[in-house]
Design a protein around this motif. Structure first.
Motif: not given
Length: 161
Positions: A60-64, A102-107
């Motif tokens: 959820p932290y990433a999805l925001k 950055p926004k829309e990136g990947r981890v």
């Protein structure tokens, strides 16, 4: 319904919330003691389960920010350590990865076998760091974030060591 609010029951999250509140209390205590790690409860557990929990917890932290957080577990290895301390170290590292992306990136977090050991690899699509910045990771009060203190990374390194 309370005026203007909808109450949604997610009782299955209550145990996780309570466990995370307790962990947060322990984290604050560690920071106040300048993060001198104390391994209080040593146990043996599958490290893959911890990787999966971290992915679920931080998704959820990433999805925001529209960031995709994925995990891959290629080992059923177990580890003997203080689970909460290791969890906190990996949370700090994953949060840094999300914040650097950055926004829309990947981890991604990946658990892979490496001979008699395993590796936990965290990758992000952020801009990276200079050699000078890399050499200062873990130094007291070094951070590339405007509001960062460097304490989270320093604590993570100490716990892992």
């Amino acid at each position: 319904m309370i005026e203007g609010y909808h109450i949604i029951s997610h009782k299955h999250y209550y145990p996780l919330i309570l466990s995370e509140l307790e962990r947060a209390e322990n984290i604050i205590s560690d920071y106040l003691n300048f993060a001198k790690p104390e391994f209080k409860k040593i146990e043996t557990f599958p490290i893959g389960v911890l990787v999966m929990e971290l992915s679920i917890l931080l998704n959820p932290y990433a999805l925001k920010d529209g960031i995709s957080l994925t995990h891959s577990i290629e080992s059923d290895a177990e580890i003997t350590t203080d689970r909460n301390q290791l969890k906190q170290a990996l949370i700090n590292i994953l949060k840094n990865a999300v914040e650097a992306t950055p926004k829309e990136g990947r981890v991604s977090i990946k658990l892979i076998p490496d001979g008699e050991q395993v590796k936990i690899i965290v990758r992000d699509t952020g801009k990276g760091m200079t050699k000078e910045q890399l050499s200062r990771i873990g130094s007291l009060f070094f951070s590339t974030k405007e509001q960062g203190t460097g304490l989270g990374t320093m604590v993570s390194i100490r716990i892992i060591q």
